[in-house]
Design a protein around this motif. Structure first.
Motif, mmCIF file in Angstrom:
data_model
loop_
_atom_site.group_PDB
_atom_site.id
_atom_site.type_symbol
_atom_site.label_atom_id
_atom_site.label_comp_id
_atom_site.label_asym_id
_atom_site.label_seq_id
_atom_site.Cartn_x
_atom_site.Cartn_y
_atom_site.Cartn_z
ATOM 1 N N ARG A 37 85.592 93.125 161.244
ATOM 2 C CA ARG A 37 85.007 94.400 161.646
ATOM 3 C C ARG A 37 86.036 95.529 161.655
ATOM 4 N NH1 ARG A 37 82.523 95.423 166.063
ATOM 5 N NH2 ARG A 37 80.761 96.497 165.127
ATOM 6 N N VAL A 42 83.146 99.000 157.098
ATOM 7 C CA VAL A 42 82.297 98.514 158.188
ATOM 8 C C VAL A 42 82.453 99.390 159.423
ATOM 9 C CG1 VAL A 42 81.861 96.574 159.748
ATOM 10 C CG2 VAL A 42 82.319 96.164 157.330
ATOM 11 N N GLY A 45 80.625 102.530 158.898
ATOM 12 C CA GLY A 45 79.197 102.230 158.990
ATOM 13 C C GLY A 45 78.744 102.044 160.423
ATOM 14 N N ASP A 46 79.561 101.360 161.236
ATOM 15 C CA ASP A 46 79.228 101.186 162.656
ATOM 16 C C ASP A 46 79.107 102.536 163.352
ATOM 17 O OD1 ASP A 46 79.046 98.441 162.743
ATOM 18 O OD2 ASP A 46 81.163 98.139 163.164
ATOM 19 N N VAL A 49 75.889 104.164 162.407
ATOM 20 C CA VAL A 49 74.761 103.581 163.137
ATOM 21 C C VAL A 49 74.703 104.137 164.553
ATOM 22 C CG1 VAL A 49 73.860 101.450 164.123
ATOM 23 C CG2 VAL A 49 74.675 101.481 161.767
ATOM 24 N N LYS A 57 67.260 106.176 162.598
ATOM 25 C CA LYS A 57 67.306 104.720 162.698
ATOM 26 C C LYS A 57 65.921 104.119 162.496
ATOM 27 C CE LYS A 57 71.254 104.661 165.835
ATOM 28 N NZ LYS A 57 71.763 104.320 167.163
ATOM 29 N N ASP A 68 68.330 97.219 155.923
ATOM 30 C CA ASP A 68 68.860 98.533 156.298
ATOM 31 C C ASP A 68 70.384 98.541 156.344
ATOM 32 O OD1 ASP A 68 68.859 96.875 158.506
ATOM 33 O OD2 ASP A 68 68.326 98.441 159.937
ATOM 34 N N LYS A 69 71.009 97.423 156.774
ATOM 35 C CA LYS A 69 72.474 97.387 156.828
ATOM 36 C C LYS A 69 73.076 97.409 155.428
ATOM 37 C CE LYS A 69 71.336 95.863 161.023
ATOM 38 N NZ LYS A 69 69.940 95.624 161.417
ATOM 39 N N LEU A 72 72.899 100.871 154.106
ATOM 40 C CA LEU A 72 73.906 101.745 154.709
ATOM 41 C C LEU A 72 75.286 101.493 154.100
ATOM 42 C CD1 LEU A 72 74.910 103.797 156.749
ATOM 43 C CD2 LEU A 72 75.004 101.967 158.453
ATOM 44 N N ILE A 73 75.669 100.224 154.003
ATOM 45 C CA ILE A 73 76.967 99.893 153.410
ATOM 46 C C ILE A 73 77.026 100.387 151.963
ATOM 47 C CG2 ILE A 73 78.428 97.996 152.618
ATOM 48 C CD1 ILE A 73 78.694 98.456 155.538
ATOM 49 N N THR A 265 72.308 95.373 165.158
ATOM 50 C CA THR A 265 73.201 96.480 164.785
ATOM 51 C C THR A 265 74.426 96.011 164.020
ATOM 52 O OG1 THR A 265 74.453 96.357 166.868
ATOM 53 C CG2 THR A 265 72.492 97.772 166.838
ATOM 54 N N LEU A 267 76.666 95.233 161.116
ATOM 55 C CA LEU A 267 76.792 95.420 159.674
ATOM 56 C C LEU A 267 77.428 94.195 159.020
ATOM 57 C CD1 LEU A 267 77.968 99.139 159.479
ATOM 58 C CD2 LEU A 267 75.680 98.218 159.165
#
Length: 541
Positions: A37, A42, A45-46, A49, A57, A68-69, A72-73, A265, A267
């Motif tokens: 992480r 990542v 991305g966190d 989020v 969201k 969705d993850k 996003l990535i 949540t 990723l």
């Protein structure tokens, strides 16, 4: 005289993309040692989020579902690729501009890593090392793009090919028109650029693969496979005959692990080694407890059939599933710790920093609330919380079903907030009575005559008492119900319908064992669960 830019834009963009790939690959490699992480993509991305407004969201979940993850990535990587290409173009004009661009993104990555709930100074290492590697790769590639020409021309004269002609040097390298500047004509070398780019791609790919291996997935998967599940001290009752109608297209009573929904949540799915995992229970207790995975396996285990549902589930949505869970009763551990007077909330924390708040009275009222270690007869899948997660019948997942759980603080709702509460969701969220039509599917084309309308309904820890169906706003008809082992699971229902030619609207509603019938009022998932009757349209011809 100013030097003319002699490098085509695509060459600079390619150099920037390859340098960016090297930066990310090396960062991935270092993150494999420091922690997955801490990978800057990542981490960013966190942050995205966490900072995204609730409507954004909700849109992501509704539009992309469990993907969705990944979306996003992918979006973060696309943005990085575009910026890396721009950095490469700038670097070909002036190398320091490329360095500044990389440094700016390094700062963004460092800030994203350090603002994580469990961020440590060491966590910036992947970003810093990655940026340095990217800077080295960028410098190396830019130097390969242009080389001095050994053809001297008088200052101010045009190099052969200046007016649109191409020319070749002694080495046979094609070079564009360029005025001699500062006493040294430059040549664009396509071959050296492409071979250098190929080498950079190999470095980036190898570093990425090795980094992912080091991240520990194989180690954790191996540890999971090696788990030997103890027999439950309190086994679940055998499923009664008739629990599953066996109708093709109808959700089976037991949802297979690989088909069980995943909404969270994370990723990057946490890779938690059971050998180092611990669960801490503390806060408003008389005797704080800390358990290892081995300790948990030695305790009396309870087996229970429980349906879980996500609060993000729209009416008729897919984010609900049923499984047989095995674990330690949460109430037993809480009694052992000694809950102090006034405590009404369990603030549980996941290995990735996510938190959720669960009412104490729900966990201790006798229901099968578990620190679960197994799902449908096997150790928890990594995606579903291995080595340990919470399962609490009757509550939406965001206030109960913490995956990869490592910490439980006994506290109060007026003192602490969980992850979703300040983001506009209710602090307490009992599951609402719901029903869903599985078949026929929405918009289906049917043949006239006898057909089956079927689906599932749920009201965890209360139970489903009746399901009714109506067509074209006619009379409500009672559907037949499958058997269930208890009140904590969903229930299959079915109704035979003689379908006439035409377009038809089918609606369903359920009534729970407490006599509460689903409301017709349509409401979105936020802040405490969607409401309304699931309605579909079909065509019979």
């Amino acid at each position: 005289m100013q030097r003319k830019h002699v490098v085509p834009g695509w060459a600079g963009a390619l150099a920037g993309l390859v340098a960016g790939g090297v930066a990310l690959g090396v960062a991935q490699l270092v993150a494999g040692v420091v922690g997955p992480r801490t990978f800057p993509v990542v981490a960013v991305g966190d942050v995205a989020v966490d900072l995204a407004p609730p409507p954004v969201k909700n849109f992501a979940i509704e539009t992309f579902g469990e993907n969705d993850k990944a979306v996003l990535i992918g979006g973060v990587l696309v943005v990085l690729a575009l910026v890396a290409a721009a950095i490469g173009i700038l670097a070909c004009r002036r190398l320091v501009l490329g360095y500044l661009g990389l440094a700016a993104f390094g700062v963004v990555g460092v800030l994203a890593v350090l603002t994580r709930p469990d961020g440590r100074p060491l966590d910036v290492l992947p970003t810093v090392v990655g940026v340095l590697a990217g800077a080295w790769a960028l410098r190396w590639l830019v130097r390969r793009i242009t080389i001095p020409s050994d053809r001297a021309v008088p200052s101010g004269q045009a190099v052969p090919g200046e007016r649109g002609e191409s020319s070749r040097g002694a080495a046979g390298v094609e070079w564009p028109a360029v005025m001699r500047a500062e006493g040294e004509p430059l040549v664009f070398d396509r071959r050296r650029l492409l071979t250098g780019a190929a080498g950079g791609v190999v470095i980036a790919g190898a570093a990425t693969v090795l980094g992912r291996e080091l991240a520990g997935r194989r180690m954790v998967d191996s540890a999971r496979i090696a788990v030997r599940l103890p027999a439950p001290a309190t086994p679940a009752r055998p499923l009664p005959p008739g629990v599953d109608f066996g109708i093709n297209g109808l959700s089976p009573f037991v949802t297979p692990n690989q088909r069980f929904y995943r909404v969270d949540t994370a990723l990057i799915v946490p890779q938690v080694d059971p050998e180092t995992w611990t669960l801490r229970i503390h806060g408003m207790v008389d005797r704080p407890i800390e358990l290892t995975y081995a300790d948990l396996l030695k305790r009396p285990l309870t087996e229970a059939d429980v349906t879980l549902a996500c609060v993000s589930n729209e009416v008729g949505g897919p984010y609900v599933g049923n499984a047989r869970w095995l674990g330690v009763r949460m109430a037993d551990l809480l009694r052992e710790a000694g809950i102090q007077s006034g405590a009404d909330m369990l603030l549980s924390t996941s290995d990735d920093g996510f938190t959720c708040g669960t009412p104490v009275d729900v966990v201790t009222d006798g229901r099968d609330a578990l620190f679960a270690i197994a799902m449908n007869g096997e150790a928890l899948p990594v995606d579903h919380g291995f080595p340990v997660r919470q399962v609490v019948p009757g509550l939406y997942g965001y206030v109960s079903a913490t995956k990869w759980v490592v910490d439980v603080k006994v506290t109060r709702f007026d003192r602490d907030e969980a992850y979703w509460t300040p983001r506009g969701w209710a602090a307490q969220a009992p599951i609402k009575t719901e029903s869903r039509i599985d078949l026929p599917g929405a918009g289906a084309s049917l043949k006239p005559g006898r057909t089956t309308i079927a689906g599932v309904a749920w009201a965890q820890h209360t139970g489903i008492d009746a399901v009714e169906v109506r067509v074209d706003r006619g009379v409500w008809q009672q559907a037949r119900l499958a058997q269930v082992p208890g009140p904590d699971t969903w229930r299959q229902w079915a109704l035979d319908w003689d379908a006439p030619v035409g377009r038809h609207t089918i609606e369903v509603r359920a009534t729970d064992a407490a006599g509460r019938t689903q409301t017709e009022r349509q409401a979105p998932p936020a802040p405490d669960g969607a409401t309304g009757w699931h309605t579909i349209d079909v065509k019979v011809a």
